[in-house]
Design an enzyme around this catalytic site. Structure first.
Site, mmCIF file in Angstrom:
data_model
loop_
_atom_site.group_PDB
_atom_site.id
_atom_site.type_symbol
_atom_site.label_atom_id
_atom_site.label_comp_id
_atom_site.label_asym_id
_atom_site.label_seq_id
_atom_site.Cartn_x
_atom_site.Cartn_y
_atom_site.Cartn_z
ATOM 1 N N GLU A 43 0.843 -1.190 0.000
ATOM 2 C CA GLU A 43 0.000 0.000 0.000
ATOM 3 C C GLU A 43 0.879 1.241 0.000
ATOM 4 O O GLU A 43 1.898 1.295 0.672
ATOM 5 C CB GLU A 43 -0.893 0.007 1.253
ATOM 6 C CG GLU A 43 -1.805 1.231 1.323
ATOM 7 C CD GLU A 43 -2.702 1.263 2.553
ATOM 8 O OE1 GLU A 43 -3.761 1.900 2.478
ATOM 9 O OE2 GLU A 43 -2.351 0.660 3.583
ATOM 10 N N LYS A 112 -9.846 1.757 -2.682
ATOM 11 C CA LYS A 112 -10.129 1.302 -1.318
ATOM 12 C C LYS A 112 -11.562 1.663 -0.915
ATOM 13 O O LYS A 112 -11.974 2.826 -0.991
ATOM 14 C CB LYS A 112 -9.120 1.971 -0.371
ATOM 15 C CG LYS A 112 -9.132 1.482 1.065
ATOM 16 C CD LYS A 112 -7.981 2.163 1.810
ATOM 17 C CE LYS A 112 -7.734 1.602 3.187
ATOM 18 N NZ LYS A 112 -6.517 2.189 3.775
ATOM 19 N N CYS A 153 -5.683 -2.857 2.842
ATOM 20 C CA CYS A 153 -5.479 -2.594 4.260
ATOM 21 C C CYS A 153 -6.742 -2.722 5.120
ATOM 22 O O CYS A 153 -7.171 -3.814 5.443
ATOM 23 C CB CYS A 153 -4.817 -1.227 4.429
ATOM 24 S SG CYS A 153 -4.018 -0.991 6.034
#
Length: 276
Positions: A43, A112, A153
């Protein structure tokens, strides 16, 4: 092709974007020489992680960083999961993962979905939503080996995302991620093993290397977990390449031995994807 090699690049990210991209590409080449067919970057691989950095480092896609990823994927003949970068589009910023095929084509772009907004008093407060907007779509891509699902994440905390990917036939989930020194030791490995066992899939997480001088200190420990919940490979905190062979025959055996997909009580409950 029942077995293939997966590699995760645990990159030491600096404040110099061009250096980050150059070093990332050289580590991708190294992973390819080790036989990796799918490679993932971490990331925020081209930028320090932090809300103050996202606007400064953000790029259009395609742009300079993703162009280099496309070139190195083609050069090495691999599938390259480009970790994530801050993306600018129509005045909004996103935390975005791009995937390139062995011919250098952009296969998918994933933004995301779940923004990292947390407050653990005395430990860590972080608000991605100060500068970033959330994505609104799932992203999978097909390889000659298996279908792969993407998250970034904080997305890993949401079991429903992994369940949707499993329903869609994914056998490998890849989460580029940068957990921190509070949530990392508590939940990083636990969440990966949970997602892997719940869905009988391989799960991989690619973290930046740890930099104790950074404003946000990443946990590191990039990891590959089997559908049985075994940790197949795990990095320490330094810059490194983590590799493991992914055995899809083993995955099929596990699903046959413990056939949870055919045993789900769909008359009582369901997880379903929706159109935004």
């Amino acid at each position: 092709m029942a077995t293939f090699r997966l590699a995760l690049i645990q990159l030491q990210v600096s404040s110099v974007k061009s250096d980050n991209v150059t070093r990332a590409c050289s580590l991708v080449r190294e992973a390819a020489t080790q036989g990796a067919k799918i490679v993932s970057l971490p990331e925020c691989f081209n930028s320090p992680y932090g809300t103050k950095y996202f606007p400064e480092y953000a790029e259009k896609i395609p742009g300079e960083s993703t162009q280099k990823l496309s070139e190195v994927a083609k050069e090495c003949g691999i599938y390259l999961i480009g970790g994530s970068i801050p993306e600018e589009d129509a005045g909004k910023l996103y935390n975005t993962c791009t995937v390139f095929g062995p011919d250098g084509t952009l296969l998918v772009k994933y933004r995301k979905l779940h923004l990292f907004d947390i407050d653990v008093p005395g430990k860590i407060t972080f608000q991605e939503s100060e500068t970033l907007s959330p994505g609104d779509s799932f992203s999978t891509f097909d390889t000659p080996y298996c279908r792969v699902g993407l998250g970034i994440c904080y997305d890993m905390r949401f079991a429903e995302l992994a369940q949707v990917y499993a329903q869609r036939g994914c056998q490998l989930l890849v989460y580029p991620g940068a957990f921190n020194m509070t949530t990392g030791p508590a939940h990083w490995e636990l969440l990966q093993r949970g997602r892997a066992v719940d869905n009988q899939v391989y799960v991989a997480t690619a973290s930046p290397a740890r930099d104790d001088q950074a404003s946000y200190v990443a946990w590191g420990h990039s990891t590959i977990v089997s559908p049985w919940g075994d940790v197949l490979a795990k990095a320490g905190t330094e810059e490194t390449i983590v590799c493991s062979d992914i055995d899809l025959k083993k995955l099929a055996e596990i699903r046959q031995q413990i056939p949870i997909f055919s045993q789900k009580r769909s008359d009582l409950y369901a997880v379903e994807a929706k159109e935004p």
